[in-house]
Design a protein around this motif. Structure first.
Motif, PDB file in Angstrom:
ATOM      1  N   GLY A   1       0.781  -1.218   0.000  1.00 58.87           N
ATOM      2  CA  GLY A   1       0.000   0.000   0.000  1.00 58.87           C
ATOM      3  C   GLY A   1       0.818   1.276   0.000  1.00 58.87           C
ATOM      4  N   MET A   2       2.126   1.153  -0.100  1.00 56.17           N
ATOM      5  CA  MET A   2       3.008   2.312  -0.114  1.00 56.17           C
ATOM      6  C   MET A   2       3.760   2.378  -1.447  1.00 56.17           C
ATOM      7  SD  MET A   2       2.697   3.746   2.948  1.00 56.17           S
ATOM      8  CE  MET A   2       4.203   4.666   3.324  1.00 56.17           C
ATOM      9  N   ILE A   3       4.293   3.542  -1.754  1.00 57.91           N
ATOM     10  CA  ILE A   3       5.206   3.716  -2.883  1.00 57.91           C
ATOM     11  C   ILE A   3       6.624   3.718  -2.338  1.00 57.91           C
ATOM     12  CG2 ILE A   3       5.991   5.255  -4.722  1.00 57.91           C
ATOM     13  CD1 ILE A   3       3.326   4.025  -5.325  1.00 57.91           C
ATOM     14  N   ARG A   4       7.455   2.815  -2.864  1.00 57.79           N
ATOM     15  CA  ARG A   4       8.856   2.761  -2.448  1.00 57.79           C
ATOM     16  C   ARG A   4       9.731   3.224  -3.596  1.00 57.79           C
ATOM     17  NH1 ARG A   4      10.291  -2.807  -1.677  1.00 57.79           N
ATOM     18  NH2 ARG A   4      11.738  -2.701  -3.429  1.00 57.79           N
ATOM     19  N   LEU A   5      10.568   4.199  -3.339  1.00 56.91           N
ATOM     20  CA  LEU A   5      11.500   4.713  -4.334  1.00 56.91           C
ATOM     21  C   LEU A   5      12.883   4.196  -3.986  1.00 56.91           C
ATOM     22  CD1 LEU A   5      10.175   8.385  -4.565  1.00 56.91           C
ATOM     23  CD2 LEU A   5       9.542   6.414  -5.980  1.00 56.91           C
ATOM     24  N   ASP A   6      13.404   3.301  -4.842  1.00 57.82           N
ATOM     25  CA  ASP A   6      14.648   2.602  -4.549  1.00 57.82           C
ATOM     26  C   ASP A   6      15.838   3.262  -5.224  1.00 57.82           C
ATOM     27  OD1 ASP A   6      13.366   0.740  -3.012  1.00 57.82           O
ATOM     28  OD2 ASP A   6      13.290  -0.805  -4.563  1.00 57.82           O
ATOM     29  N   PRO A   7      16.926   3.476  -4.483  1.00 55.84           N
ATOM     30  CA  PRO A   7      18.167   3.945  -5.085  1.00 55.84           C
ATOM     31  C   PRO A   7      18.913   2.795  -5.739  1.00 55.84           C
ATOM     32  CG  PRO A   7      18.504   3.623  -2.754  1.00 55.84           C
ATOM     33  CD  PRO A   7      17.054   3.308  -3.025  1.00 55.84           C
ATOM     34  N   ALA A   8      19.961   3.109  -6.471  1.00 54.80           N
ATOM     35  CA  ALA A   8      20.851   2.103  -7.041  1.00 54.80           C
ATOM     36  C   ALA A   8      22.257   2.350  -6.491  1.00 54.80           C
ATOM     37  CB  ALA A   8      20.849   2.152  -8.568  1.00 54.80           C
ATOM     38  N   ASN A   9      22.310   2.455  -5.177  1.00 53.65           N
ATOM     39  CA  ASN A   9      23.562   2.673  -4.460  1.00 53.65           C
ATOM     40  C   ASN A   9      23.318   2.201  -3.027  1.00 53.65           C
ATOM     41  OD1 ASN A   9      25.731   3.682  -2.970  1.00 53.65           O
ATOM     42  ND2 ASN A   9      25.885   5.565  -4.167  1.00 53.65           N
TER      43      ASN A   9
ATOM     44  N   GLU B   1      19.199   4.579   1.548  1.00 56.89           N
ATOM     45  CA  GLU B   1      18.045   3.783   1.933  1.00 56.89           C
ATOM     46  C   GLU B   1      16.869   4.069   0.995  1.00 56.89           C
ATOM     47  OE1 GLU B   1      17.844   1.485   4.279  1.00 56.89           O
ATOM     48  OE2 GLU B   1      19.947   1.773   4.850  1.00 56.89           O
ATOM     49  N   PRO B   2      15.991   3.079   0.761  1.00 52.08           N
ATOM     50  CA  PRO B   2      14.769   3.342   0.000  1.00 52.08           C
ATOM     51  C   PRO B   2      13.912   4.399   0.698  1.00 52.08           C
ATOM     52  CG  PRO B   2      15.150   0.978   0.232  1.00 52.08           C
ATOM     53  CD  PRO B   2      16.121   1.646   1.143  1.00 52.08           C
ATOM     54  N   GLN B   3      13.139   5.117  -0.077  1.00 53.47           N
ATOM     55  CA  GLN B   3      12.222   6.128   0.454  1.00 53.47           C
ATOM     56  C   GLN B   3      10.799   5.609   0.284  1.00 53.47           C
ATOM     57  OE1 GLN B   3      13.167   9.477  -2.022  1.00 53.47           O
ATOM     58  NE2 GLN B   3      15.368   9.309  -1.590  1.00 53.47           N
ATOM     59  N   ARG B   4       9.991   5.693   1.340  1.00 51.95           N
ATOM     60  CA  ARG B   4       8.627   5.181   1.315  1.00 51.95           C
ATOM     61  C   ARG B   4       7.639   6.310   1.552  1.00 51.95           C
ATOM     62  NH1 ARG B   4      11.874   1.222   3.369  1.00 51.95           N
ATOM     63  NH2 ARG B   4      11.550  -0.901   2.539  1.00 51.95           N
ATOM     64  N   TYR B   5       6.586   6.329   0.722  1.00 51.51           N
ATOM     65  CA  TYR B   5       5.590   7.385   0.807  1.00 51.51           C
ATOM     66  C   TYR B   5       4.195   6.790   0.593  1.00 51.51           C
ATOM     67  CZ  TYR B   5       9.654  10.388  -0.130  1.00 51.51           C
ATOM     68  OH  TYR B   5      10.880  10.997  -0.091  1.00 51.51           O
ATOM     69  N   LEU B   6       3.186   7.478   1.125  1.00 49.33           N
ATOM     70  CA  LEU B   6       1.821   7.150   0.761  1.00 49.33           C
ATOM     71  C   LEU B   6       1.619   7.470  -0.720  1.00 49.33           C
ATOM     72  CD1 LEU B   6      -0.091   8.628   3.825  1.00 49.33           C
ATOM     73  CD2 LEU B   6       0.183   6.191   3.271  1.00 49.33           C
ATOM     74  N   PRO B   7       0.823   6.662  -1.420  1.00 55.12           N
ATOM     75  CA  PRO B   7       0.622   6.922  -2.863  1.00 55.12           C
ATOM     76  C   PRO B   7       0.124   8.329  -3.165  1.00 55.12           C
ATOM     77  CG  PRO B   7      -0.202   4.757  -2.280  1.00 55.12           C
ATOM     78  CD  PRO B   7       0.166   5.427  -0.987  1.00 55.12           C
ATOM     79  N   SER B   8      -0.645   8.915  -2.255  1.00 58.62           N
ATOM     80  CA  SER B   8      -1.177  10.259  -2.489  1.00 58.62           C
ATOM     81  C   SER B   8      -0.096  11.326  -2.509  1.00 58.62           C
ATOM     82  CB  SER B   8      -2.209  10.605  -1.405  1.00 58.62           C
ATOM     83  OG  SER B   8      -1.612  10.565  -0.109  1.00 58.62           O
ATOM     84  N   ARG B   9       1.097  10.998  -2.010  1.00 57.08           N
ATOM     85  CA  ARG B   9       2.179  11.981  -1.944  1.00 57.08           C
ATOM     86  C   ARG B   9       3.096  11.937  -3.162  1.00 57.08           C
ATOM     87  NH1 ARG B   9       5.463  11.441   3.423  1.00 57.08           N
ATOM     88  NH2 ARG B   9       6.398  13.344   2.521  1.00 57.08           N
ATOM     89  N   VAL B  10       2.926  10.930  -4.011  1.00 51.34           N
ATOM     90  CA  VAL B  10       3.874  10.722  -5.110  1.00 51.34           C
ATOM     91  C   VAL B  10       3.150  10.776  -6.447  1.00 51.34           C
ATOM     92  CG1 VAL B  10       5.565   9.156  -6.133  1.00 51.34           C
ATOM     93  CG2 VAL B  10       5.346   9.304  -3.644  1.00 51.34           C
TER      94      VAL B  10
END
Length: 226
Positions: free
Chosen positions: A191-199, A203-212
């Motif tokens: 139920g969250m949006i995870r924005l993953d780095p490639a390094n 750390e991955p960033q997690r947000y509610l879908p309404s924020r992204v």
């Protein structure tokens, strides 16, 4: 001679390059071939590379080039996955050289690290037409090093195809809280949006879908050497 899975993956990559001008993500390849993990995709990619059917293009994200297609049918008789689009690949695909240059809007800088404000700009960037597929594109200057393992470095110019939706595994421009933009891999997680780095330093960033909001998918990169 290729195995059925190797042949299906090669066909899938070749077809995607022909349609969109960019190779599919590892997540898309995993789903297309109905594999359980991305490690299976890596093994198939390595096998195709060793047999000189494909090659990886250095310093570019998701950059695979099909060098040739097999002249004979693959071994085994298992049916190909339904998501693989079939066509006549009896002869290698040859792309015509494109010398045209397109002026693409350059909309400031984008973080490949912690989110930062993506500033609007009236500047433009001259881009070889061969680097862009169909659709509307813009460019952003990359700031930070969180995507270096995807071949994206500080100071690169990200070429972005405008869109509002993307699949897991795509590298996207994500607008967070309508104020900050970042370049990351997209993943949906519980139920969250995870924005993953490639390094691994980030750390991955997690947000509610309404924020992204998805504002585009990475289509290519430009790098200037001084």
């Amino acid at each position: 001679m290729l195995t059925r899975k190797q042949h299906d993956l090669l066909t899938f990559i070749n077809n995607r390059l022909g349609v969109e001008g960019v190779s599919p993500s590892f997540e898309e390849m995993k789903e297309a071939l109905q594999l359980k993990s991305k490690s299976g995709v890596h093994r198939l990619i390595n096998a195709l590379e060793e047999r000189a059917f494909i090659r990886r293009l250095p310093n570019r994200a998701r950059a695979l080039e099909v060098l040739r297609m097999p002249d004979i049918a693959p071994v085994a008789s298992a049916p190909a996955p339904s998501s693989v689009i079939h066509a006549d690949f009896s002869r290698p695909r040859v792309r015509e050289a494109a010398n045209d240059v397109i002026e693409v809007p350059l909309h400031g800088r984008i973080a490949a690290g912690l989110p930062m404000e993506a500033m609007e700009s009236d500047r433009s960037l001259s881009v070889p037409a061969a680097l862009l597929g169909p659709g509307d594109h813009y460019a952003l200057e990359v700031s930070g090093d969180s995507m270096i393992d995807a071949g994206i470095f500080d100071g690169d110019y990200a070429l972005v195809r405008r869109c509002e939706t993307a699949r897991d595994g795509d590298i996207i421009v994500a607008l967070v809280d309508n104020t900050e933009a970042t370049l990351k891999y997209l993943q949906h997680e519980k139920g969250m949006i995870r924005l993953d780095p490639a390094n691994p330093a980030y750390e991955p960033q997690r947000y509610l879908p309404s924020r992204v909001r998805v504002q585009g998918k990475l289509a290519g990169l430009l790098r200037r050497y001084h």
